[in-house]
Design a protein around this motif. Structure first.
Motif, PDB file in Angstrom:
ATOM      1  N   PRO A   1       0.827  -1.209   0.000  1.00 25.62           N
ATOM      2  CA  PRO A   1       0.000   0.000   0.000  1.00 25.62           C
ATOM      3  C   PRO A   1       0.856   1.251   0.000  1.00 25.62           C
ATOM      4  CG  PRO A   1       0.041  -0.986   2.182  1.00 25.62           C
ATOM      5  CD  PRO A   1       0.766  -1.937   1.285  1.00 25.62           C
ATOM      6  N   GLY A   2       0.376   2.277  -0.673  1.00 26.74           N
ATOM      7  CA  GLY A   2       1.113   3.535  -0.759  1.00 26.74           C
ATOM      8  C   GLY A   2       0.672   4.517   0.311  1.00 26.74           C
ATOM      9  N   GLY A   3       0.310   5.704  -0.112  1.00 23.95           N
ATOM     10  CA  GLY A   3      -0.059   6.763   0.820  1.00 23.95           C
ATOM     11  C   GLY A   3       0.917   7.924   0.805  1.00 23.95           C
ATOM     12  N   MET A   4       1.982   7.788  -0.010  1.00 22.31           N
ATOM     13  CA  MET A   4       3.017   8.822  -0.072  1.00 22.31           C
ATOM     14  C   MET A   4       2.725   9.801  -1.202  1.00 22.31           C
ATOM     15  SD  MET A   4       3.997   5.631   0.724  1.00 22.31           S
ATOM     16  CE  MET A   4       4.712   4.945  -0.742  1.00 22.31           C
TER      17      MET A   4
ATOM     18  N   THR B   1      -1.133  11.146  -4.826  1.00 22.65           N
ATOM     19  CA  THR B   1      -0.708  10.109  -3.887  1.00 22.65           C
ATOM     20  C   THR B   1      -0.668   8.746  -4.565  1.00 22.65           C
ATOM     21  OG1 THR B   1      -1.623  11.317  -2.000  1.00 22.65           O
ATOM     22  CG2 THR B   1      -1.271   8.961  -1.707  1.00 22.65           C
ATOM     23  N   VAL B   2       0.392   7.995  -4.312  1.00 20.87           N
ATOM     24  CA  VAL B   2       0.534   6.633  -4.833  1.00 20.87           C
ATOM     25  C   VAL B   2      -0.362   5.696  -4.035  1.00 20.87           C
ATOM     26  CG1 VAL B   2       2.119   4.680  -5.065  1.00 20.87           C
ATOM     27  CG2 VAL B   2       2.861   6.969  -5.711  1.00 20.87           C
ATOM     28  N   THR B   3      -1.073   4.819  -4.748  1.00 21.87           N
ATOM     29  CA  THR B   3      -1.996   3.880  -4.099  1.00 21.87           C
ATOM     30  C   THR B   3      -1.327   2.555  -3.765  1.00 21.87           C
ATOM     31  OG1 THR B   3      -3.824   4.849  -5.359  1.00 21.87           O
ATOM     32  CG2 THR B   3      -4.234   2.731  -4.291  1.00 21.87           C
ATOM     33  N   PHE B   4      -0.591   1.983  -4.738  1.00 18.43           N
ATOM     34  CA  PHE B   4      -0.005   0.661  -4.509  1.00 18.43           C
ATOM     35  C   PHE B   4       1.196   0.427  -5.406  1.00 18.43           C
ATOM     36  CE2 PHE B   4      -3.102   0.013  -7.924  1.00 18.43           C
ATOM     37  CZ  PHE B   4      -2.332  -0.672  -8.850  1.00 18.43           C
TER      38      PHE B   4
END
Length: 329
Positions: free
Chosen positions: A24-27, A133-136
């Motif tokens: 998982p991303g979030g960044m 935002t990156v998701t995955f």
């Protein structure tokens, strides 16, 4: 959280891609997207050497067209179009445009102006920049981000991407969302080779997709998770959103308030509400730049944040993760 790397992820992913694990991303990341050709924003009048007002492209070239050639000379961007027009020696020209994925040749007359210059009377644009935002990330270093497409701010049209890059970024400030005014994340993005993270290969209505070259730069402390591949498994109720609005990736509590598998737009099948007090204090809810933040329920990735309700920033929409994974080969 357990630190992992790409090799560890590959070991945990079996041969059955339907059960593929994702990081998982979030960044947040900086985004630079170039169009395929020069995107037409509109037309305008031009004063010719005769002192008269002319509008040579009116009713011929349309907003949303992509100019991809001038007199059979390939046009990849705005700069090439400007150079091609500057080199004209005749007012009789043929523009090749891409309209609704079809090539069309348009014969028109350029306007001869003072100093023997020619003008077309067309406003164009060829790139888009921003923050998302990156998701995955999967085992092949393929990423998905945003959960919605990048559209032109003037035409609202999904940009036809020819090339794009992801860049490192850091959050400088956050404007809190208020009723009627969506907030936003402001990042510092330096567009140079040193800060390139990877390439954007596709811009779709369900997000942007590509290949990450510097995995360890973006994904440092995170654990692979199983994505939910059956929409019926996603339930109304408690969940978390994975994002880095405070400077590092954290889980913030949200509630999935509605699951609509039949929604007309795939990136609006989930409705969510931010309930986390810390996130509400930081952002007021969902803000621009958070698009793509993964939504996690029962320790599985179920989707990503896509939109905010302008009149209530505590609430917004999300997309199912399986709708994003359709774009990963």
């Amino acid at each position: 959280m357990i630190r992992t790397n790409q090799k560890a992820l590959e070991k945990e992913v079996g041969a059955d891609t339907s059960n593929e694990l994702l990081i998982p991303g979030g960044m947040p990341v900086g985004i630079y997207l170039e169009t395929e050709g020069a995107l037409v924003l509109g037309t305008e009048g031009v004063t010719g050497e005769d002192g008269e007002e002319h509008e040579p492209a009116a009713h011929l070239v349309k907003e949303g067209d992509y100019i991809i050639a001038l007199d059979d000379e390939e046009i990849k961007n705005k700069s090439q179009l400007i150079e091609a027009v500057a080199a004209l020696e005749s007012d009789d020209i043929v523009l090749t445009v891409l309209r609704n994925n079809q090539k069309i040749d348009i014969r028109m007359k350029a306007v001869r102006c003072e100093r023997n210059e020619y003008k077309l009377g067309i406003w164009v644009r060829d790139n888009a920049q921003g923050l998302g935002t990156v998701t995955f990330l999967n085992a092949d270093s393929q990423f998905g981000a945003l959960g919605h497409g990048i559209r032109d701010t003037d035409t609202g049209q999904l940009l036809n991407a020819a090339d794009g890059l992801l860049y490192t970024t850091s959050i400088k400030d956050i404007q809190k969302g208020e009723n009627g005014t969506p907030g936003g994340m402001e990042g510092i993005i330096v567009y140079n080779n040193y800060n390139i993270l990877g390439t954007i290969q596709e811009n779709t209505s369900e997000g942007i997709y590509g290949k990450l070259d510097r995995v360890d730069t973006l994904f440092t402390d995170t654990t692979p998770m199983e994505p939910v591949l059956d929409e019926s498994e996603v339930k109304e109720g408690e969940a978390v959103v994975h994002c880095a609005v405070s400077g590092s990736v954290k889980d913030y509590e949200i509630r999935i308030t509605k699951v609509d598998e039949n929604a007309k737009e795939s990136n609006k099948k989930l409705q969510i509400e931010v309930t986390d007090k810390e996130l509400l204090e930081l952002t007021g809810g969902i803000v621009q730049g958070m698009s793509g933040s993964p939504i996690i329920q029962d320790n599985k990735i179920v989707g990503a944040v896509t939109h905010v309700f302008v009149n209530n920033p505590k609430e917004g929409y999300g997309i199912f993760i399986q709708d994003m994974l359709k774009h990963i080969e």
